[in-house]
Design an enzyme around this catalytic site. Structure first.
Site, PDB file in Angstrom:
ATOM      1  N   ARG A   1      26.293  10.826  32.245  1.00  0.00           N
ATOM      2  CA  ARG A   1      25.340  10.365  33.263  1.00  0.00           C
ATOM      3  C   ARG A   1      24.096  11.263  33.320  1.00  0.00           C
ATOM      4  O   ARG A   1      23.589  11.583  34.400  1.00  0.00           O
ATOM      5  CB  ARG A   1      25.987  10.327  34.647  1.00  0.00           C
ATOM      6  CG  ARG A   1      27.070   9.293  34.800  1.00  0.00           C
ATOM      7  CD  ARG A   1      26.498   7.898  34.552  1.00  0.00           C
ATOM      8  NE  ARG A   1      27.392   6.878  35.071  1.00  0.00           N
ATOM      9  CZ  ARG A   1      28.422   6.376  34.391  1.00  0.00           C
ATOM     10  NH1 ARG A   1      28.664   6.792  33.172  1.00  0.00           N
ATOM     11  NH2 ARG A   1      29.175   5.454  34.929  1.00  0.00           N
TER      12      ARG A   1
ATOM     13  N   SER B   1      28.708   3.594  41.499  1.00  0.00           N
ATOM     14  CA  SER B   1      29.330   4.896  41.790  1.00  0.00           C
ATOM     15  C   SER B   1      28.305   5.792  42.469  1.00  0.00           C
ATOM     16  O   SER B   1      27.238   6.039  41.908  1.00  0.00           O
ATOM     17  CB  SER B   1      29.760   5.593  40.504  1.00  0.00           C
ATOM     18  OG  SER B   1      30.641   4.794  39.787  1.00  0.00           O
TER      19      SER B   1
ATOM     20  N   GLU C   1      25.619  10.806  41.865  1.00  0.00           N
ATOM     21  CA  GLU C   1      25.077  10.220  40.648  1.00  0.00           C
ATOM     22  C   GLU C   1      23.754   9.526  40.973  1.00  0.00           C
ATOM     23  O   GLU C   1      22.855   9.427  40.150  1.00  0.00           O
ATOM     24  CB  GLU C   1      26.082   9.191  40.096  1.00  0.00           C
ATOM     25  CG  GLU C   1      25.786   8.785  38.680  1.00  0.00           C
ATOM     26  CD  GLU C   1      26.222   7.379  38.360  1.00  0.00           C
ATOM     27  OE1 GLU C   1      25.398   6.615  37.839  1.00  0.00           O
ATOM     28  OE2 GLU C   1      27.386   7.062  38.643  1.00  0.00           O
TER      29      GLU C   1
HETATM   30  N1  EPU Z   1      40.621   5.996  41.351  1.00  0.00           N
HETATM   31  C1  EPU Z   1      41.334   6.125  42.525  1.00  0.00           C
HETATM   32  N2  EPU Z   1      40.857   5.536  43.660  1.00  0.00           N
HETATM   33  C2  EPU Z   1      39.715   4.818  43.669  1.00  0.00           C
HETATM   34  C3  EPU Z   1      38.978   4.694  42.468  1.00  0.00           C
HETATM   35  C4  EPU Z   1      39.445   5.283  41.322  1.00  0.00           C
HETATM   36  O1  EPU Z   1      42.381   6.755  42.571  1.00  0.00           O
HETATM   37  O2  EPU Z   1      39.342   4.307  44.742  1.00  0.00           O
HETATM   38  C5  EPU Z   1      41.114   6.652  40.103  1.00  0.00           C
HETATM   39  C6  EPU Z   1      42.267   5.974  39.416  1.00  0.00           C
HETATM   40  O3  EPU Z   1      43.107   7.021  38.955  1.00  0.00           O
HETATM   41  C7  EPU Z   1      41.650   5.277  38.216  1.00  0.00           C
HETATM   42  C8  EPU Z   1      40.517   6.222  37.897  1.00  0.00           C
HETATM   43  O4  EPU Z   1      40.081   6.700  39.166  1.00  0.00           O
HETATM   44  O5  EPU Z   1      42.540   5.198  37.161  1.00  0.00           O
HETATM   45  C9  EPU Z   1      39.361   5.590  37.157  1.00  0.00           C
HETATM   46  O6  EPU Z   1      38.814   4.518  37.932  1.00  0.00           O
HETATM   47  P1  EPU Z   1      37.775   3.494  37.286  1.00  0.00           P
HETATM   48  O7  EPU Z   1      38.290   2.960  36.003  1.00  0.00           O
HETATM   49  O8  EPU Z   1      37.377   2.501  38.345  1.00  0.00           O
HETATM   50  O9  EPU Z   1      36.546   4.383  36.882  1.00  0.00           O
HETATM   51  P2  EPU Z   1      35.740   5.542  37.616  1.00  0.00           P
HETATM   52  O10 EPU Z   1      35.933   6.784  36.834  1.00  0.00           O
HETATM   53  O11 EPU Z   1      36.040   5.564  39.068  1.00  0.00           O
HETATM   54  C10 EPU Z   1      33.642   5.192  36.090  1.00  0.00           C
HETATM   55  C11 EPU Z   1      32.169   4.978  36.240  1.00  0.00           C
HETATM   56  C12 EPU Z   1      31.862   3.529  36.627  1.00  0.00           C
HETATM   57  C13 EPU Z   1      32.433   2.618  35.550  1.00  0.00           C
HETATM   58  C14 EPU Z   1      33.944   2.878  35.478  1.00  0.00           C
HETATM   59  C15 EPU Z   1      34.617   2.071  34.380  1.00  0.00           C
HETATM   60  C16 EPU Z   1      31.300   7.136  36.913  1.00  0.00           C
HETATM   61  C17 EPU Z   1      30.648   7.927  37.995  1.00  0.00           C
HETATM   62  N3  EPU Z   1      31.621   5.880  37.222  1.00  0.00           N
HETATM   63  O12 EPU Z   1      34.232   5.043  37.395  1.00  0.00           O
HETATM   64  O13 EPU Z   1      30.453   3.377  36.605  1.00  0.00           O
HETATM   65  O14 EPU Z   1      32.211   1.256  35.860  1.00  0.00           O
HETATM   66  O15 EPU Z   1      34.162   4.276  35.150  1.00  0.00           O
HETATM   67  O16 EPU Z   1      34.395   2.630  33.156  1.00  0.00           O
HETATM   68  O17 EPU Z   1      31.491   7.662  35.817  1.00  0.00           O
HETATM   69  C18 EPU Z   1      28.499   3.391  37.967  1.00  0.00           C
HETATM   70  O18 EPU Z   1      28.121   4.352  37.299  1.00  0.00           O
HETATM   71  O19 EPU Z   1      27.808   2.936  38.915  1.00  0.00           O
HETATM   72  C19 EPU Z   1      29.808   2.804  37.704  1.00  0.00           C
HETATM   73  C20 EPU Z   1      30.297   1.825  38.440  1.00  0.00           C
END
Ligand code: EPU
Length: 337
Positions: A164, A238, A333
């Site tokens: 990012r 995010s 972010e």
């Molecule tokens: N999780 C939780 N609770 C929540 C959300 C997530 O426990 O409410 C944990 C779970 O363990 C899950 C893990 O987080 O397995 C990963 O969750 P997710 O796949 O939704 O991905 P993220 O790491 O929360 C990132 C990006 C998103 C992108 C998703 C999918 C960042 C800051 N965010 O989120 O990007 O869509 O991966 O690849 O890296 C954005 O940048 O606006 C965005 C939405």
């Protein structure tokens, strides 16, 4: 080109925050860039370049000039049997470029389906989702230097793309206007379905991947099932970045929190910020006009007439509670203005 005064920005930021800017201009051609860059308003005032407004939080009125990138066009500039170079103008909607690619059968950006925002903003924060980043396909970024109006092209390496992050958010912040990008996409199958949520979705729904469009559609349905539509509920995706720590730091945390999820990435351990926020009891909580989304704790939402400061205060409370419980520092972010 018209420079508007005291312009309302509520429709130009996906949080839907009702703020004004002193000056506002739209760039629709390279001529507009030359004209604007030599105008007194532009030279003397603070500037913000805006794309889809999907990664920004206005906490107050802006006393400067907001410049909206409306440069349009997508073209193929080079083609071989294996790959194709696609040049897209900065004002195009990112997902329209994804659709262009998958409809032509090209591979490389299908995992980035439905990432909000514009093409010009994509390299700024090296957009990433479902196991893929724009860094993997980006050939170059065309820019205009703000101080001189001169054109400068940054190749992939010069963009210093990280998680990012890019040179445009750091060393040269505000110094270049991104006019276009060129991507190198593959004509040969090149699927990437190792990201856990994507892999599980494909398995559970018994979906076989025949082309990049199949992946694009799967990613779009996962995103639609857990990320709120800003047209209905104001948000900027995010709000925080995930947290990266060293392996030995994780070992210490695991003693107290054995369930902490972690993913190894580039020699560091990624702790999902969404999990940390959820553990602090924030998921689904509403505070006045703002809240934490019920399906994804990384997303802060505007339930109605929230001000930018209300969102900002909520973000600060979340940062504090994650710091107190885990000793970890959440970093926004979203760009804070
Ligand atoms: N999780 C939780 N609770 C929540 C959300 C997530 O426990 O409410 C944990 C779970 O363990 C899950 C893990 O987080 O397995 C990963 O969750 P997710 O796949 O939704 O991905 P993220 O790491 O929360 C990132 C990006 C998103 C992108 C998703 C999918 C960042 C800051 N965010 O989120 O990007 O869509 O991966 O690849 O890296 C954005 O940048 O606006 C965005 C939405």
């Amino acid at each position: 080109m018209e420079i508007k005064k005291n312009y309302n920005l509520s429709k130009l930021n996906t949080f839907g925050i009702d703020v004004n800017t002193d000056f506002f201009a739209e760039i629709k051609s390279e001529n507009d860039i030359e004209e604007l860059f030599s105008s007194p308003e532009f030279k003397h005032y603070e500037k913000i370049f805006l794309g889809g407004g999907s990664n920004i939080l206005f906490t107050k009125d802006f006393h400067g000039i907001v410049i909206l990138n409306k440069l349009k066009g997508i073209e193929i500039t080079e083609e071989s049997n294996e790959s194709v170079s696609v040049r897209a103008m900065g004002g195009e909607i990112w997902n329209d470029l994804v659709l262009f690619a998958v409809n032509h059968g090209y591979w490389g950006i299908e995992n980035l389906s439905l990432v909000p925002g514009t093409v010009g903003a994509a390299p700024m924060q090296n957009i990433g989702a479902y196991g893929s980043e724009i860094k993997e396909t980006l050939l170059n970024v065309e820019t205009f230097e703000v101080a001189t109006g001169k054109k400068k092209i940054f190749n992939n390496e010069e963009c210093e793309l990280g998680y990012r992050d890019s040179i445009f958010k750091n060393k040269v912040k505000g110094k270049y206007f991104i006019s276009a990008i060129t991507l190198k996409l593959s004509k040969k199958e090149n699927k990437n379905v190792t990201y856990r949520a994507l892999k599980e979705y494909l398995e559970n729904n018994k979906i076989e991947i025949h082309n990049s469009k199949d992946i694009s559609e799967a990613v779009a349905s996962i995103r639609n099932s857990k990320l709120p539509d800003p047209k209905i509920l104001g948000n900027a995706g995010s709000f925080f970045k995930n947290v990266f720590i060293k392996k030995d730091e994780l070992q210490k945390l695991l003693l107290e929190y054995p369930d902490i999820p972690s993913f190894e990435e580039k020699g560091l351990m990624k702790i999902p910020a969404g999990w940390l926020i959820e553990q602090c009891g924030w998921k689904g909580r509403k505070l006045g006009n703002v809240g934490v989304h019920e399906k994804q704790a990384l997303v802060l939402v505007n339930y109605g007439n929230a001000t930018g400061s209300e969102v900002f205060n909520l973000a600060n409370q979340i940062i504090k509670s994650v710091r107190n419980k885990f000793g970890l520092e959440l970093i926004p972010e979203v760009n804070l203005i």
